[in-house]
Scaffold this active site. Structure first.
Site, short mmCIF file in Angstrom:
data_model
loop_
_atom_site.label_atom_id
_atom_site.label_comp_id
_atom_site.label_asym_id
_atom_site.label_seq_id
_atom_site.Cartn_x
_atom_site.Cartn_y
_atom_site.Cartn_z
N GLU A 1 44.42 83.50 35.52
CA GLU A 1 45.78 83.99 35.22
C GLU A 1 45.97 85.47 35.57
OE1 GLU A 1 46.45 82.85 31.12
OE2 GLU A 1 46.03 80.75 31.54
N ASN B 1 42.15 80.34 38.85
CA ASN B 1 42.74 79.35 37.94
C ASN B 1 44.02 79.93 37.33
OD1 ASN B 1 42.41 76.76 36.56
ND2 ASN B 1 42.09 77.93 34.68
N HIS C 1 49.92 72.68 33.18
CA HIS C 1 50.56 72.54 31.87
C HIS C 1 52.06 72.32 32.12
CE1 HIS C 1 47.02 73.70 29.64
NE2 HIS C 1 46.89 74.78 30.38
N GLU D 1 43.70 71.80 33.84
CA GLU D 1 44.09 71.85 32.42
C GLU D 1 45.34 71.01 32.17
OE1 GLU D 1 44.50 75.84 30.88
OE2 GLU D 1 42.76 76.59 31.99
N ASP E 1 48.27 68.89 30.92
CA ASP E 1 48.91 68.21 29.80
C ASP E 1 50.41 68.25 30.03
OD1 ASP E 1 49.40 70.89 29.02
OD2 ASP E 1 48.00 70.82 27.33
O1 G3I Z 1 37.94 80.83 16.39
C1 G3I Z 1 38.98 81.34 15.54
C2 G3I Z 1 38.65 81.11 14.13
O2 G3I Z 1 37.49 81.84 13.81
C3 G3I Z 1 39.83 81.53 13.28
O3 G3I Z 1 39.59 81.24 11.95
C4 G3I Z 1 41.10 80.79 13.73
C5 G3I Z 1 42.34 81.24 12.97
O4 G3I Z 1 43.50 81.11 13.76
O5 G3I Z 1 41.31 81.07 15.06
C6 G3I Z 1 40.26 80.64 15.90
O6 G3I Z 1 40.56 81.00 17.20
C7 G3I Z 1 41.50 80.20 17.87
C8 G3I Z 1 40.84 79.69 19.15
O7 G3I Z 1 41.77 79.00 19.94
C9 G3I Z 1 39.65 78.77 18.85
O8 G3I Z 1 40.08 77.66 18.14
C10 G3I Z 1 42.70 81.03 18.21
O9 G3I Z 1 43.39 81.37 17.04
C11 G3I Z 1 43.60 80.30 19.15
O10 G3I Z 1 44.63 81.17 19.60
C12 G3I Z 1 42.82 79.82 20.35
O11 G3I Z 1 43.70 79.13 21.21
C13 G3I Z 1 43.20 78.81 22.48
C14 G3I Z 1 44.02 79.53 23.54
O12 G3I Z 1 43.56 79.15 24.83
C15 G3I Z 1 43.92 81.04 23.41
O13 G3I Z 1 44.76 81.64 24.31
C16 G3I Z 1 43.34 77.31 22.68
O14 G3I Z 1 42.48 76.63 21.77
C17 G3I Z 1 43.01 76.92 24.11
O15 G3I Z 1 43.38 75.59 24.34
C18 G3I Z 1 43.80 77.79 25.08
O16 G3I Z 1 43.40 77.45 26.39
C19 G3I Z 1 44.08 78.12 27.45
C20 G3I Z 1 43.09 78.23 28.60
O17 G3I Z 1 41.90 78.85 28.19
C21 G3I Z 1 43.71 78.99 29.78
N1 G3I Z 1 44.98 78.39 30.18
C22 G3I Z 1 45.94 78.19 29.11
C23 G3I Z 1 45.32 77.39 27.96
C24 G3I Z 1 46.35 77.12 26.89
O18 G3I Z 1 46.76 78.30 26.28
#
Ligand code: G3I
Length: 359
Positions: A169, A210, A246, A275, A277
């Site tokens: 990105e 990506n 996406h 990715e 969906d």
């Molecule tokens: O790990 C912490 C945890 O310790 C904490 O208690 C909790 C409270 O909110 O948060 C947890 O972290 C979360 C993390 O995912 C792991 O679960 C974050 O809040 C959450 O924002 C994070 O979201 C991820 C996101 O990327 C971050 O930008 C999504 O799961 C993940 O699917 C998403 O993936 C991205 C790709 O990497 C790049 N392209 C877009 C895609 C969708 O956004």
């Protein structure tokens, strides 16, 4: 190579036709009843890796999730646990636990692993973002930190992955560089550096760009196309272009997907959907699920229509673990399975498409 079989108009027509069938499929498709040929088996015949992002907490705690991950997919991507904040939570202190567990799972299930991601503006550890913000990490040091990180991470996973998302990105939708801390502190040369450093650490793994909103020919995908040409001219090898995929049914199906894949293939790059969906406005109903199925199928059809397209990965397969509802108010139900692991019409649409093979 044929163009994408499914145009926007055809999508609408097919969506209308599928209405009844979609409703039936949704109700008949409990995962435990006669699951039939897994997606990975159908994909193998088409010489395609069919993958999913994996939520490693769900993998550890949810037996249905684990079973479906192993049965349906030939490739896995860590949804979060190879990202910088997870693998290097403190400077120079690496934690490979969760990522290595995923690699063990993949090995036990005969799956390949995509690496995601070496360099992003999100999910960076606090020690890094704070250090840059308060000036205790200057540009020269930041460059060293980036080099160390890429070298260490790529070396750790050397021989275990088939593709790496090296930079994630890095462009805006209008084709200008994203104003990240990397651009601000290091200038655009950080992208070439990242590819060089990754290549030095593992000459065999395929190195990818990506991004999202790059399915069709547009300002953003053209920025990647031009950058790929530029890097090639500088002797920096990039192996592939990762299209996240996406989509949202409310914005229409992207045009020119086949033409976009073709121009990257003509440059000698692999392509991959990394990715995928398709979110829909909630609540879901049979009409929306049929449209969703056509969007999934449209992307897969484009991939199968290009020999350059080596893998097709969905960003999770079960709605209860999807990132979508956390980010898009009123949208969701984006995955192939609903929250009770019932397969949606999109699942069957992909399987049918895979069975038709390359075209
Ligand atoms: O790990 C912490 C945890 O310790 C904490 O208690 C909790 C409270 O909110 O948060 C947890 O972290 C979360 C993390 O995912 C792991 O679960 C974050 O809040 C959450 O924002 C994070 O979201 C991820 C996101 O990327 C971050 O930008 C999504 O799961 C993940 O699917 C998403 O993936 C991205 C790709 O990497 C790049 N392209 C877009 C895609 C969708 O956004």
């Amino acid at each position: 190579m044929r163009q994408v079989r499914t145009t926007s108009a055809a999508l609408l027509a097919a969506g209308a036709l599928l209405l009844g069938a979609g409703a039936q499929t949704a109700s008949a498709a409990s995962d435990t009843q006669a699951p039939g040929m897994p997606l990975r088996a159908a994909a193998e015949r088409a010489h395609l890796k069919f993958g999913t992002a994996v939520n490693t907490t769900a993998l550890a705690e949810d037996a249905d999730y684990r079973r479906i991950t192993g049965r349906e997919f030939s490739s896995v991507t860590a949804e979060n646990v190879m990202k910088w904040e997870v693998v290097e939570p403190q400077r120079g202190v690496y934690d490979w636990t969760a990522a290595d567990q995923l690699i063990d799972f993949a090995r036990a299930h005969g799956q390949s692993v995509r690496g995601h991601t070496l360099l992003w503006h999100n999910q960076l550890p606090a020690w890094l973002t704070q250090g840059v913000a308060d000036g205790t990490i200057d540009s020269a040091e930041l460059r060293e930190i980036l080099h160390d990180h890429i070298k260490t991470v790529v070396t750790h996973f050397k021989g275990k992955l088939y593709q790496w998302d090296v930079v994630n990105e890095v462009f805006n939708d209008d084709g200008t560089y994203r104003d990240s801390l990397w651009l601000q502190k290091l200038g655009p040369g950080y992208i070439a550096d990242a590819f060089r450093w990754a290549r030095e650490a593992d000459p065999k793994v395929k190195l990818f760009f990506n991004d999202y909103n790059v399915e069709g020919v547009n300002a953003k995908s053209t920025a990647y196309y031009e950058l790929a040409k530029q890097l090639k001219a500088q002797g920096v090898r990039v192996d592939g272009f990762g299209i996240q995929g996406h989509l949202s049914t409310q914005y229409g199906f992207p045009g020119d997907v086949g033409a976009n894949l073709k121009r990257f293939a003509d440059l000698g790059l692999q392509t991959a959907f990394t990715e995928v969906d398709v979110r829909i406005p909630l609540p879901a109903d049979a009409t929306k699920l049929a449209t969703q199925a056509d969007y999934y199928r449209g992307l897969l059809s484009a991939c199968l229509g290009s020999t350059s397209c080596t893998s097709f990965t969905v960003w999770g397969f079960a709605d209860q673990y999807s990132w979508v509802p956390d980010v898009f108010d009123g949208e969701g139900a984006a995955c192939l399975y609903d929250e009770s692991y019932r397969r949606k019409p999109a699942y069957e649409a992909l399987r049918q498409e895979l069975r038709q093979g390359r075209h």
